[in-house]
Design an enzyme around this catalytic site. Sequence first.
Site, PDB file in Angstrom:
ATOM      1  N   ASP A   1       0.715  18.199   2.746  1.00  0.00           N
ATOM      2  CA  ASP A   1      -0.193  19.388   3.623  1.00  0.00           C
ATOM      3  C   ASP A   1      -1.433  19.581   2.903  1.00  0.00           C
ATOM      4  O   ASP A   1      -2.773  19.679   3.312  1.00  0.00           O
ATOM      5  CB  ASP A   1       0.531  20.522   3.754  1.00  0.00           C
ATOM      6  CG  ASP A   1       1.346  20.967   2.623  1.00  0.00           C
ATOM      7  OD1 ASP A   1       1.316  20.306   1.438  1.00  0.00           O
ATOM      8  OD2 ASP A   1       2.110  22.006   3.017  1.00  0.00           O
TER       9      ASP A   1
ATOM     10  N   ASP B   1      14.637  11.964  10.101  1.00  0.00           N
ATOM     11  CA  ASP B   1      14.795  10.867   9.081  1.00  0.00           C
ATOM     12  C   ASP B   1      15.945  10.411   8.428  1.00  0.00           C
ATOM     13  O   ASP B   1      16.147   9.520   7.528  1.00  0.00           O
ATOM     14  CB  ASP B   1      13.761  11.469   7.790  1.00  0.00           C
ATOM     15  CG  ASP B   1      12.685  10.973   7.822  1.00  0.00           C
ATOM     16  OD1 ASP B   1      12.285  10.223   8.729  1.00  0.00           O
ATOM     17  OD2 ASP B   1      11.696  11.479   6.939  1.00  0.00           O
TER      18      ASP B   1
HETATM   19  O1  LIG Z   1      11.614  12.555   3.844  1.00  0.00           O
HETATM   20  C1  LIG Z   1      11.529  13.753   4.432  1.00  0.00           C
HETATM   21  C2  LIG Z   1      11.375  14.878   3.570  1.00  0.00           C
HETATM   22  C3  LIG Z   1      11.189  15.993   4.349  1.00  0.00           C
HETATM   23  N1  LIG Z   1      11.103  16.005   5.683  1.00  0.00           N
HETATM   24  C4  LIG Z   1      10.872  17.503   6.412  1.00  0.00           C
HETATM   25  O2  LIG Z   1       9.857  18.047   5.762  1.00  0.00           O
HETATM   26  C5  LIG Z   1       9.917  19.814   6.084  1.00  0.00           C
HETATM   27  C6  LIG Z   1       9.701  20.387   4.862  1.00  0.00           C
HETATM   28  O3  LIG Z   1      10.735  20.059   3.797  1.00  0.00           O
HETATM   29  P1  LIG Z   1      11.625  21.397   3.015  1.00  0.00           P
HETATM   30  O4  LIG Z   1      12.538  20.785   2.228  1.00  0.00           O
HETATM   31  O5  LIG Z   1      11.847  22.351   3.927  1.00  0.00           O
HETATM   32  O6  LIG Z   1      10.463  21.708   2.017  1.00  0.00           O
HETATM   33  P2  LIG Z   1       9.769  23.157   1.724  1.00  0.00           P
HETATM   34  O7  LIG Z   1       9.437  23.344   0.119  1.00  0.00           O
HETATM   35  O8  LIG Z   1      10.222  24.343   2.407  1.00  0.00           O
HETATM   36  O9  LIG Z   1       8.240  22.819   2.495  1.00  0.00           O
HETATM   37  C7  LIG Z   1       7.034  23.308   2.024  1.00  0.00           C
HETATM   38  O10 LIG Z   1       6.093  22.263   1.458  1.00  0.00           O
HETATM   39  C8  LIG Z   1       6.264  21.060   2.058  1.00  0.00           C
HETATM   40  C9  LIG Z   1       5.312  20.177   1.162  1.00  0.00           C
HETATM   41  O11 LIG Z   1       5.703  20.069  -0.163  1.00  0.00           O
HETATM   42  C10 LIG Z   1       5.697  21.099   3.282  1.00  0.00           C
HETATM   43  O12 LIG Z   1       5.389  19.804   3.856  1.00  0.00           O
HETATM   44  C11 LIG Z   1       6.537  21.983   4.068  1.00  0.00           C
HETATM   45  O13 LIG Z   1       5.582  22.215   5.392  1.00  0.00           O
HETATM   46  C12 LIG Z   1       6.194  23.362   3.479  1.00  0.00           C
HETATM   47  O14 LIG Z   1       6.932  24.495   4.188  1.00  0.00           O
HETATM   48  C13 LIG Z   1      11.457  19.672   6.717  1.00  0.00           C
HETATM   49  O15 LIG Z   1      11.561  20.028   7.654  1.00  0.00           O
HETATM   50  C14 LIG Z   1      12.018  18.296   6.356  1.00  0.00           C
HETATM   51  O16 LIG Z   1      13.132  18.050   7.089  1.00  0.00           O
HETATM   52  C15 LIG Z   1      11.155  14.865   6.246  1.00  0.00           C
HETATM   53  O17 LIG Z   1      11.093  14.940   7.699  1.00  0.00           O
HETATM   54  N2  LIG Z   1      11.368  13.629   5.692  1.00  0.00           N
END
Ligand SMILES: O=c1ccn([C@@H]2O[C@H](COP(=O)(O)OP(=O)(O)O[C@H]3O[C@H](CO)[C@@H](O)[C@H](O)[C@H]3O)[C@@H](O)[C@H]2O)c(=O)[nH]1
Length: 816
Positions: A459, A145
Site C-alpha cells: 500500500d 488466496d
Molecule cells: O498472501 C496474502 C496475504 C494477505 N492477503 C490479504 O491481505 C489483507 C491484509 O492482511 P492482514 O494480515 O490482515 O494484514 P494487516 O497487518 O492487518 O494489514 C495492514 O497492512 C497491510 C500491508 O502490510 C495492508 O495491505 C493492509 O491493508 C493493512 O490493513 C487480508 O485481507 C489478507 O487476506 C492476501 O490476500 N494474500
Amino acid sequence: METKQILPLHTLRIERTRATLNRVFLLVHSLMLLALLYYRASWFFFFLTSHSHTWTFTLTWFLLLTSELTLSFIWLLGAAYRWRPVSRTAFPERLSDDSQLPGIDVFICTADPAKEPPLDVMNTVVSAMALDYPTEKLWVYLSDDGGADITLYAMRKAFSFAMVWLPFCRKYGVRTRSPNAYFSKEIEEDDGLIRRGEFCSEREKMKFMYEAFKEQVRSANEMGLIEDYKLREKAKADHAPLIEVIGQNGLEDHDKMPHLVYVRREKRPTHPHNFKAGALNVLLRVSSSLSNGSYILVLDCDMYSNDPASAKAAMCFHLDPTLSSSLAFVQFPQMFHNISPTDIYCGQFREVFKVWWYGSDGLNGPNLSGTCFYIKREALYGTAPGLDLPKDLIQRRQWFGHSNELLRTLRSDYKCNVENALQSNGLLQEAHLLASCNYEQGTKWGKQVGFCYDSVAEDYMTGFLLHCRGWNSVYYDPPRPQFLGSTPNNLNDCLVQYKRWSSGLLEVTFSRYCPLTYGIMSGHSILHTMCISYWAFLPLYSIFALCYATVPQLGLLNGISLYPEVSDPWFALFATVFISGSFQHLFEVLHTGGSFRMWWNELRIWMIRSVSSNFFGCLDIATRFIGVKRVDFGLTSKVTVEDKVDQYAKGVFDFRGAGLILVPVVTGSILNMAALIGGVGRVIVEGNYSALMLGDGSDDSVQSSAAMWGQPNPKNRSLPAIFFLSGSCAGVQQHSDASSAVLAIFFSGETRSPLLLSSPVTARSSDKDRSSFSPPVDQLVFFSGRSTSPIAALWFLHDDESSSAAIRTSFFFVLF
Ligand SMILES: O=c1ccn([C@@H]2O[C@H](COP(=O)(O)OP(=O)(O)O[C@H]3O[C@H](CO)[C@@H](O)[C@H](O)[C@H]3O)[C@@H](O)[C@H]2O)c(=O)[nH]1
Ligand SMILES: [Mn+2]
C-alpha cells in the site's frame, strides 16, 4: 436569465489555528534543536582534536551526536505532516441521479480460512454487497488466496442470505449492514429503524435466517470442507485458477442484487505470488474482463462496511470536475470494532488517522492505507493523470500482457456489456487465463501497472509511486466510521504486524525508490515528499533507540559525562526541548479526543515497538540484503480466542506467544531492574540524598563515593538534571519526544558489559574546559531509572510460560 446555483459536492476547511500553532512550535523547536546540536557538535570536535581524551570518550560523544542528528532529521521530515491540516465534508445527497454514477468493483482479499474465519469474511462480503449504490453498477469480488472450498461454499450461502438481507436493510434503513455486527448490538436509534411491529417480527425472522446461515458455514467446516491441516497447507500454495460468478443459475429477482464473484488465482510453488498485491492485481485483470468498474473499493477481509453511504461519499470527490482529473483515490480511516477501552497496544493508530492523514490531505493527500479506499482504475494502469497509455499494441502487450479482452477494455470507446460478460463462456475462460500465474511474465504488472510487488507494505509503495506520477488523493473521515476491522488483541500479533510494516517500509527505503531521493527527483512537492519519507526512515529509529538505551549508561559507568549540569544554562535548553516536546504530544492527544492514559500508552508502545518490531524489521532487511530470504507477509490472525479477548478487554498485557521479538525489551527491563536496585543501594551506601536531588553534592561525600567506586572525582551530581537530560537527549526526535525521554529513563541503568570492563575511561575533572562535564551522573541515572522498571518487570513475570522463555533468552544475551 436565472443561473442555476450548483451546490458543491464537498467542502474543505483549512484548520488555521492548528496550522499556526504547529508552525510556531516547529520554528521554536527547530531552533532549539539546532542549538542542542551545536552544543553536542562543538564539544565533540573539541574532544576529537584535544588529544587528552580516550577514543571511548570521543566515540560516546560521536554516537550521541549521530543519534541526535538523525533523530532531528526524522523529526523534521515528520513536521511536514503538521504544516497544513485540513478537514472535509461530503454531501452525497447532492449527487446527480443514479444513472450518472460510474461502476464500482469491490475487491476483498482473504488468504487462509484458518486465520481468517470464513464467516467473518462473508460478513464483509455481505456488507459490501449492501452498499448504497445502484446494484447493477456494483460488483463484489473476493480473492481467495487460500484456495479453500469452504470459502467458495460459504460464499454461495452468503449470496442466498444476501437475497433476503439486502431488501430488509433497504426497507428499514439499517446502516450496520454486516449481519454479525448488526445482531450483536442493541437496536440503535440512529440506525434509522422504524420501531413498529412489522419491523420487529422481520428482524426476528432475519436473525433466525442469519443463524441458519451461520450454522451452514459452521457445519460445512466440521464436515471436512476444510481438509486436514497438511492438505490445506499444500493447497494454499499450489492450486489451479477457479472463477465463479455466484448465483447465476436460476435465481429470480437477482437484478436487485449486485454481482458476486469468487476468484481463486492460480498458485504454484515455483512462482512468486506476491501476497496481497499479487491477489489485487489478479482481481484488477479479472474484473476488467467482467465488469470493468471505473472505481475500485479495496477491503481487507476483516474490514466490513459500517455505513452504506461510503460509496456515494467517495463519488462526491471522484466526480467533482475540479478534482477528478488528477484524483487517484479517496482514503477512509482504518477503524476497528474490537478496540478495548484502554487500548493498551494503541491499535487505533490515532496519530496516523487523526493527525498525519489530516495533515497530508492539506498537501497532496494521504498515502494509501491498504484498505478502505476508493481508487480510480485508470490510476493503477501506470500513467500520469491526463496522459494516454501507449498507442502501440505491442507496447500495450508489454505493459498489460497478451489478453485481447483486457486490451480491449483499455480502448477509450470500450463499453462494458454486463449481459454479454455473463452469458459468454469465452469471457470466463479469458478470466481464468488472466488469473494464471504465468500471465504476468514479461509485463509491467507489479512494477508500473497495478499494485507494487517490491515491498510487503504494498500500500505504502503503490501510493507513493502514484503520488510521484502526479496523482493526488483525498482523506475523508466522517463522524460515523465507514468501515470497521479487527485489530490484534495480543502483544505478539501487534509486534509481528508492526514488524512487517517496518520491513516493508525499509524495502522501499533501501531500493531505488527511496522516497526522499526518488520523490525529489520526480519533481514531487517537497513537503509531501517529506511526509512520505518520514515513514521510510521511521523503522531506523530502533538503532538510535538502542543507542540511547546503552550509550549513556556505558558512558556513566566510565565517567563520561554527556549532559550539562543543572547550573549550566545549556541545561535549560535540554530541559525545554524535552518539556515542550512532551506537551505538544500530550496536547495533540487531548485535542484529537484522547486521554492522558492514551498519551501514556502511546509512549509505552512506541518504546516497545522501537526496540522490538522496528529492530527486527531492520534485521529482516539486513538478511534480505545478504540474500538469505525474502521478507514474508505473515498474515495477521483474526481468530478470536475468548481468553485473549478477556485479557485484552481488561487492559492486561498478553505476552503469550511472544518469544524472540521481546528479547530486546526484556533485556532492557532486566538491566533496569538491576540498575534500580544498584542505584538505590548505592544511594543508601553513600547516604548522599541531597546531592542526588539538588545537584549540589558536598565534595566530601562525592569524593568518597568516587574512591569507593573507582570513578573519577565527580562534582555536582543531580538527579533532576539527569532525569531530564537522559530524556531530552532523545527528546530531539519527533512527536514522541517525551517517549524517548521515557525510553531513556526506562533503559538507563548500569550495565557491566565486556566492552566497558576492557576500556576504563579517564575523564579528568582537572581539565578546566570540561569542568562542566566532570563526571557524571552514574547513580543518578540508575536511580531516576526507574520507577518504570519494576512495573515492566512485573509485566514480564505476569505470564509464566512465554515470558520465562523470553527472560531466559535475555539472560543469555546479558551474560554474553
Ligand atoms: O498472501 C496474502 C496475504 C494477505 N492477503 C490479504 O491481505 C489483507 C491484509 O492482511 P492482514 O494480515 O490482515 O494484514 P494487516 O497487518 O492487518 O494489514 C495492514 O497492512 C497491510 C500491508 O502490510 C495492508 O495491505 C493492509 O491493508 C493493512 O490493513 C487480508 O485481507 C489478507 O487476506 C492476501 O490476500 N494474500
Ligand atoms: Mn488486517
